[in-house]
Scaffold this active site. Structure first.
Site, short mmCIF file in Angstrom:
data_model
loop_
_atom_site.label_atom_id
_atom_site.label_comp_id
_atom_site.label_asym_id
_atom_site.label_seq_id
_atom_site.Cartn_x
_atom_site.Cartn_y
_atom_site.Cartn_z
N GLU A 194 -9.61 -10.87 -11.85
CA GLU A 194 -8.73 -10.46 -12.95
C GLU A 194 -9.53 -10.06 -14.19
O GLU A 194 -9.23 -9.09 -14.87
CB GLU A 194 -7.79 -11.61 -13.31
CG GLU A 194 -6.75 -11.91 -12.25
CD GLU A 194 -6.00 -13.19 -12.58
OE1 GLU A 194 -4.96 -13.11 -13.23
OE2 GLU A 194 -6.46 -14.28 -12.19
N HIS A 227 1.25 4.21 -1.58
CA HIS A 227 2.35 3.71 -2.43
C HIS A 227 2.54 2.20 -2.28
O HIS A 227 3.64 1.70 -2.48
CB HIS A 227 3.67 4.42 -2.11
CG HIS A 227 3.56 5.90 -2.04
ND1 HIS A 227 3.78 6.73 -3.13
CD2 HIS A 227 3.21 6.72 -1.02
CE1 HIS A 227 3.60 7.98 -2.76
NE2 HIS A 227 3.23 8.02 -1.50
N LYS A 243 -2.51 -24.49 -7.97
CA LYS A 243 -3.00 -23.14 -8.22
C LYS A 243 -4.48 -22.96 -7.92
O LYS A 243 -5.30 -23.85 -8.15
CB LYS A 243 -2.77 -22.75 -9.69
CG LYS A 243 -1.32 -22.54 -10.06
CD LYS A 243 -0.63 -21.41 -9.29
CE LYS A 243 -1.10 -20.04 -9.70
NZ LYS A 243 -0.64 -19.67 -11.04
N SER A 292 -5.57 -24.24 -12.35
CA SER A 292 -4.67 -24.22 -13.49
C SER A 292 -4.74 -25.58 -14.16
O SER A 292 -4.86 -26.61 -13.48
CB SER A 292 -3.25 -23.94 -13.01
OG SER A 292 -2.31 -24.43 -13.96
#
Ligand code: ARG
Length: 463
Positions: free
Chosen positions: A292, A158, A285, A279
């Site tokens: 992804e 979980h 970043k 970024s």
């Protein structure tokens, strides 16, 4: 007037330009163009060996096909949009290159068994590449696992800290998923290992061809057994895309974890610069874009599987033109799967794990609470009661902002007299892991055995 098609004898008028554009598969056919030449080469040779064409015609065809192959490879092949598909483009080009012998190539063959053969050759080629990529990814994960036998971290359920495990054990879980994927690829390759060539349009051919010979020239173990099934069987495509979907789901789980673990919130790993991007706006970043994107490509592959199934649903026997729509999802699904695996195999070694951060996470979250309950079980307490006792202790610690291993022997005994001084060793994550000494468990020796077994399986699979 538009050029007449090879089937022109039956037709007086030229095809409407819109129909020509709508029915053409040329843009997609580049994926199977070389496979088409391979199939034709085997067919021509078989025709010559059985005496259906002369030795001179066979030699002309071989020479012409070699030239076509060359042109396809160097990009100079003169594709003609009005010729509908790769099969007719190749045949027309052969005519230009070798003259009348080109007209003999389609003896005892239909585009239906031809395209069925091409697609199998394509699938076989791609699945072989995919099997290799799966092996490479497994090898990378295994190497990381071998380096992290003594790195402990919380195992999660979980997404909550649950029980301590070894990082090697965690990484081997992914090894197992990809091993099943690789096994599935092998099974699909086994089932598609039959040549449909010689099935004709649907009912074979009256000419005395040698199907076993063309099958063997193409590297298939045998020929298909029913001509009607052979020209319309797309099962292996469905199986391949089903295996692709599942494997992409596996990849997405691993990638999702890399996204989480490389975040400042977790800090469990650092992905090398080569596999991250920046970024355009926020200078600080460093984004896990590769992970992804792999995660994101799952939808595309599952979409391909659904698209293929819906295309095939309720098609009457045998070949129907709908089946031209089977190939774009096949190409896209398998290419996406292959490329996702290949970039993942390259990225896996570029993940640097951070044992200190994992260790720190172990000290929070009561990951040894189950151990304490199991300790009470060894003192004769029923597990359900032990669970209750430790649950109350955890609730007290949460309220006081303390950890279990901070409690003194007196405090533990005060909570329940059956918790003796020897309980403290059960609160040590290292010892908790070592007690889980059973097949499939995370104890050190078990993990070492699992690593050796995984290594042997990988070598066997790649042999
Ligand atoms: N482009 C077609 C396909 O991909 C080739 C087979 C066409 N056969 C036919 N009888 N029209 O399915």
């Amino acid at each position: 007037m538009a050029e007449r098609k090879p089937w022109g004898g039956r037709f007086e008028a030229a095809t409407d330009a819109r129909v020509e554009a709508f029915t053409s598969s040329i843009d997609d056919d580049r994926h199977i163009a070389l496979d088409d030449v391979t199939g034709s080469r085997a067919h021509a040779r078989m025709l010559q060996e059985t005496g259906l064409i002369s030795a001179a015609e066979g030699a002309d065809l071989e020479r012409g096909l070699t030239q076509v192959e060359q042109e396809l490879q160097d990009g100079s092949f003169p594709w003609r949009a009005e010729l509908e598909d790769v099969h007719m483009n190749v045949e027309r080009r052969l005519g230009e290159l070798i003259g009348p012998a080109a007209g003999k190539l389609h003896t005892a063959r239909s585009r239906n068994d031809q395209v069925a053969t091409d697609a199998r050759l394509y699938a076989r080629r791609m699945l072989t590449r995919i099997g290799d990529a799966l092996g490479a990814l497994q090898a990378a994960l295994l190497e990381q696992a071998e380096a992290h036998v003594d790195t402990l971290l919380p195992g999660y359920t979980h997404l909550q800290r649950a029980q301590p495990v070894r990082l090697a054990h965690h990484l081997l879980a992914y090894f197992e998923m990809f091993d099943r994927d690789r096994e599935r690829v092998g099974q699909i390759l086994g089932r598609l290992d039959r040549s449909p060539l010689g099935s004709g349009a649907l009912a074979g051919t009256p000419h005395p061809i040698d199907r076993a010979r063309s099958a063997s020239l193409l590297g298939f173990s045998e020929s298909t057994t029913n001509s009607m099934d052979a020209v319309s069987d797309r099962d292996y495509m469905v199986e391949a895309l089903a295996a692709a979907s599942l494997s992409m789901v596996h990849l997405s789980r691993w990638c999702e974890e890399l996204v989480l673990w490389s975040s400042s919130e977790f800090g469990f790993c650092i992905i090398d610069d080569a596999f991250t991007t920046g970024s355009s706006m926020m200078p600080q970043k460093k984004n896990p874009d590769v992970a992804e994107l792999v995660r994101g490509k799952v939808g595309r592959v599952i979409g391909a599987q659904v698209s293929l199934l819906v295309t095939l649903k309720a098609l009457p026997m045998t070949y129907n033109r709908d089946m031209q729509e089977d190939k774009p999802p096949l190409y896209d699904g398998l290419e996406t799967w292959a490329r996702s695996l290949e970039v993942s195999a390259a990225m896996a070694p570029a993940v640097r794990y951070r044992p200190e951060a994992m260790r720190a996470a172990l000290s929070e979250g009561f990951v040894t609470a189950t151990e304490l309950a199991d300790y009470l079980v060894t003192k004769g307490v029923a597990f359900r009661e032990a669970h209750e006792i430790v649950g109350r202790l955890v609730a007290r610690c949460v309220a006081d902002g303390r950890r279990l291993d901070e409690l003194s022997a007196e405090e533990l005994a005060g909570h329940d007299p059956r918790i003796d001084a020897d309980a403290s060793s059960w609160l040590d994550p290292e010892q908790a892991v070592e007690r889980r000494d059973l097949p499939g468990g995370p104890a050190r020796d078990r993990v070492l055995t699992a690593l050796a077994e995984a290594r042997a399986r990988l070598i066997r699979g790649q042999a």
